[in-house]
Design an enzyme around this catalytic site. Structure first.
Site, PDB file in Angstrom:
ATOM      1  CB  ALA A   1      31.918  29.416  51.229  1.00 42.87           C
TER       2      ALA A   1
ATOM      3  CB  ALA B   1      43.252  28.105  46.404  1.00 38.72           C
ATOM      4  CE  LYS B   2      34.638  30.608  45.275  1.00 42.28           C
ATOM      5  NZ  LYS B   2      33.857  29.706  45.780  1.00 42.28           N
ATOM      6  CB  VAL B   3      41.449  31.441  41.639  1.00 44.27           C
ATOM      7  CG1 VAL B   3      41.685  31.339  40.378  1.00 44.27           C
ATOM      8  CG2 VAL B   3      40.351  32.319  41.571  1.00 44.27           C
TER       9      VAL B   3
END
Length: 358
Positions: free
Chosen positions: A159, A352-354
């Protein structure tokens, strides 16, 4: 009976179920850290203690920045070391040359992939700092750039909103600071069981979420160890529900922002049991005096004196460990509100995750 479509154990292909499942994993992650990470944390702390750092700097972004702020309280209160949060742009954008001999630089990042964190860590190491990375990826560029590394052991987090990696960061940082200062950390072993108790009360959180479904803005406040929780709770609401949520130290709230609070402005106060909660009491009194819609995450007596809230099982928990439990109902609250507003908290828009900041 609970709605099966809202249970983390079922319907994992439904929107929101990834985040719900990762929230539910947190007691297991805490146990894994306590069972498996202690030797590495202790060895790293001893190696760093032998270098006798005179100052600590913390670098992080987003959710990890709130974990770093928690570590700042720990380091200053428990160790008495001066500690600050870095401004990474001073090196990455302005090219400043720091003088960091005998300074411990701790960089906290779930992914270990953000360019500014990597770049500032490299500069710090070249400038003589002792560098420690805390990440969920031991093979990350940040881990490689640092002299020391601690693995969060949280497992993959799919997530976009960080949940289990946040509490993993808090616990790893707590164990590291305790080991650095020779502090007894056995109280931490109660956390997984207490976390399970808190997460089992999802019906209470769902009822609480009903009052915020149509909220246009929210304020969160706390003091001391609870302040990072207020900031992280506000971030979770903003990134999952898109509700503008402002987080203030109780002291800062009285210096101006209190003017925007009225009887239709929801305020969530995180009241730790201890000195931070005592310091927040005058703020709670002022909020009640303004007729604020005040909800408390904290002791039962404080919840009863507010418009509502979630009573925490923290009576015998050290104040420094309470943030690992207080964030849990706030994570679930953000999830419940997002679901009620028809959003998908697994994949919030525009993030975004990164996150590649420079």
């Amino acid at each position: 009976m609970a709605d099966s479509t809202r249970s983390p154990a079922r319907g994992k292909d439904r929107p929101g179920m990834i985040m719900a499942g990762e929230i539910a994993e947190q007691p297991e992650v805490m146990r894994r850290i306590l069972d498996r990470a202690a030797p590495a944390v202790t060895a790293t702390a001893r190696a760093i203690a032998d270098r006798n750092p005179r100052f600590v700097l913390l670098s992080a972004r987003g959710t990890s920045d709130h974990a770093a702020l928690y570590a700042k309280y720990l380091i200053e209160v428990e160790l008495g070391l001066p500690c600050g949060l870095t401004s990474m742009s001073t090196t990455t954008a302005y090219g400043a040359t720091p003088h960091l001999d005998d300074v411990l630089v701790i960089t906290v990042s779930q992914s270990g992939g953000s360019p500014d964190l990597i770049g500032s860590t490299r500069v710090a190491r070249q400038a003589g700092a002792i560098t420690l990375a805390v990440t969920n990826n031991p093979d990350s560029p940040l881990a490689e750039a640092s002299e020391f590394h601690l693995d969060l052991l949280a497992g993959p987090e799919k997530a976009l909103p960080a949940t289990k990696t946040y509490t993993a960061e808090l616990l790893i940082l707590y164990l590291f600071v305790a080991a650095l200062g020779g502090i007894d950390a056995t109280a931490a072993h109660r956390l997984p069981g207490l976390a399970e108790q808190v997460l089992a009360r999802s019906d209470e959180v769902r009822e609480l979420a009903g009052r915020y479904r149509f909220a246009e803005r929210m304020v969160m406040t706390s003091r001391g160890y609870g302040y990072p929780t207020a900031k992280e709770g506000a971030l979770k609401l903003m990134e999952t529900s898109y509700i503008p949520a402002l987080a203030y130290s109780g002291a800062d709230l009285l210096h101006g922002p209190l003017a925007m609070v009225d009887n239709i402005s929801p305020v969530i106060a995180i009241v730790t049991e201890g000195r931070g909660g005592n310091a927040l009491q005058p703020v709670l009194d002022r909020l009640r005096g303004r007729g604020a819609d005040l909800v408390v995450i904290g002791p039962r007596l404080q919840v009863r004196a507010a418009s509502g809230g979630f009573a925490m099982p923290t009576t015998d928990v050290p104040e420094s460990l309470q943030p690992l439990l207080e964030i849990l109902p706030l994570q679930r609250l953000a999830w419940e509100i997002a679901m009620a507003r028809g959003q998908n908290p697994d994949s919030p828009r525009a993030i975004a995750k990164v996150t590649e900041t420079h």
